[in-house]
Design an enzyme around this catalytic site. Structure first.
Site, PDB file in Angstrom:
ATOM      1  N   GLN A 265      -4.879  -1.931   9.283  1.00 27.21           N
ATOM      2  CA  GLN A 265      -4.541  -3.086   8.600  1.00 27.21           C
ATOM      3  C   GLN A 265      -5.135  -4.307   9.706  1.00 27.21           C
ATOM      4  O   GLN A 265      -4.585  -4.343  10.707  1.00 27.21           O
ATOM      5  CB  GLN A 265      -3.340  -3.431   8.436  1.00 27.21           C
TER       6      GLN A 265
ATOM      7  N   ASP B 200     -11.393   2.237   3.258  1.00 28.24           N
ATOM      8  CA  ASP B 200     -11.642   0.862   3.228  1.00 28.24           C
ATOM      9  C   ASP B 200     -13.391   0.540   3.149  1.00 28.24           C
ATOM     10  O   ASP B 200     -13.747  -0.279   2.779  1.00 28.24           O
ATOM     11  CB  ASP B 200     -11.170   0.143   4.416  1.00 28.24           C
TER      12      ASP B 200
ATOM     13  N   LYS C 141       0.878  -1.191   0.211  1.00 29.11           N
ATOM     14  CA  LYS C 141       0.029   0.001  -0.010  1.00 29.11           C
ATOM     15  C   LYS C 141       0.870   1.336  -0.058  1.00 29.11           C
ATOM     16  O   LYS C 141       0.502   2.099  -0.926  1.00 29.11           O
ATOM     17  CB  LYS C 141      -1.007   0.054   1.331  1.00 29.11           C
TER      18      LYS C 141
END
Ligand code: NAD
Length: 284
Positions: A96, A119, A52
């Site tokens: 994460q 997200d 990422k």
């Protein structure tokens, strides 16, 4: 013989578009910024976080990594999120998952500002997706839709079967197909007659997490097959949820693993972060 939809190619195109838009934003004094939080030292999470950060650098974003020790407390994590929620240079915040067991994932997701929730896991963003009025789409299902569009596949009126009902893939995937007027069936571990249901599908999205679970006798001739799975077979080789060798000759379009849905997820994360930066700076 199926047309193989290349996630490598489509994701490169998405990233190039994001990069070009990022340059325009920079000329207006805005540089998109993504904060990535990782707690503990799970090796798979480390790989994802590195990928990422690299993707951010490639498209011209700023990225900040917050690597916290495994013993981080809930309060410490929430206060970091609060700090990032209020930091203007940060447009997107990603924590994460999975988190170490003593941390409450739900509370962490809820703490991220919905406007920085790139997200799209926050309940308010999930609700917005339900009613079709959203800023961000969850990256993996959005990536699958991008692949469908890139191949010029029409969803409207088609029988679509999503195998899997997780909050991050199966459920939002079904909703996105529904928004495009697909007739959607969601299958899961308790579904009876899975083979029969899949055999009637024009479009199958497999998000099961089981190596080569979808066999050729579950797929009708000419079906479109999208494979979200990332698994290891008995030899430790990367494979999807679809038995590619067996299914490919029957399908009209199919995504490979690797090189299919996988690369799309990060590309869509970049797209969401760009959108967050525009929203937060009132740029159309
Ligand atoms: P999950 O474990 O949360 O969900 C799996 C789903 O499969 C469940 O809803 C379950 O009901 C269903 N299922 C299990 N056994 C079944 C059976 N026998 N018949 C029918 N349904 C069954 O997994 P997830 O997070 O949704 O991920 C699914 C797969 O996608 C995994 O392989 C994961 O690694 C992969 N994944 C890939 C990406 C990507 O970027 N490409 C992103 C997320 C997940």
């Amino acid at each position: 013989m199926a047309v193989i939809i290349s996630g490598k190619e489509v994701s490169a195109k998405v990233r190039a578009e994001v990069k070009a838009e990022c340059e325009q934003l920079k000329s207006k004094g805005v540089t998109p910024g993504l904060a990535v939080i990782i707690v503990g030292d799970d090796p798979a999470s480390r790989v994802y976080v590195n990928n990422k950060k690299k993707a951010c650098a490639d498209v011209g974003f700023v990225s900040e990594e917050y690597a916290l020790p495994a013993h981080t407390t809930q309060q410490e994590l929430l206060s970091l999120i609060d700090k990032l929620n209020n930091k203007p240079e940060i447009n997107g915040i990603l924590c994460q998952l999975p988190l170490p067991k003593h941390l409450d994932e739900k509370a962490v997701i809820n703490a991220i500002s919905p406007l920085k929730d790139v997200d799209a896991f926050h309940p308010s963003n999930v609700g917005r997706i339900m009613i079709g009025d959203y800023h961000f789409l969850p990256c993996t299902p959005a990536g699958v839709m991008e692949l469908i569009h890139s191949a010029g596949i029409e969803v409207s009126g088609k029988n679509c079967v999503v195998i899997g009902r997780s909050n991050i893939v199966g459920k939002p995937m079904a909703m996105l197909l529904l928004h495009e007027n697909g007739t959607v069936t969601i299958c899961h571990s308790k579904t009876k007659n899975l083979k029969e249901i899949c055999s009637n599908a024009d479009i199958i999205v497999a998000a099961v997490g089981r190596p080569e679970f979808v066999k050729d006798d579950m797929v009708k001739d000419g079906a479109v097959v999208l494979d979200v799975g990332i698994n290891r077979d008995e030899n430790g080789k990367l494979c999807g949820d679809v038995d590619f060798k067996a299914v490919e000759p029957k399908a009209s379009y199919i995504t490979p693993v690797p090189g299919g849905v996988g690369p799309m997820t990060i590309a869509m994360l970049m797209k969401n972060t760009l959108k967050a930066a525009k929203l937060q700076n009132n740029i159309e």
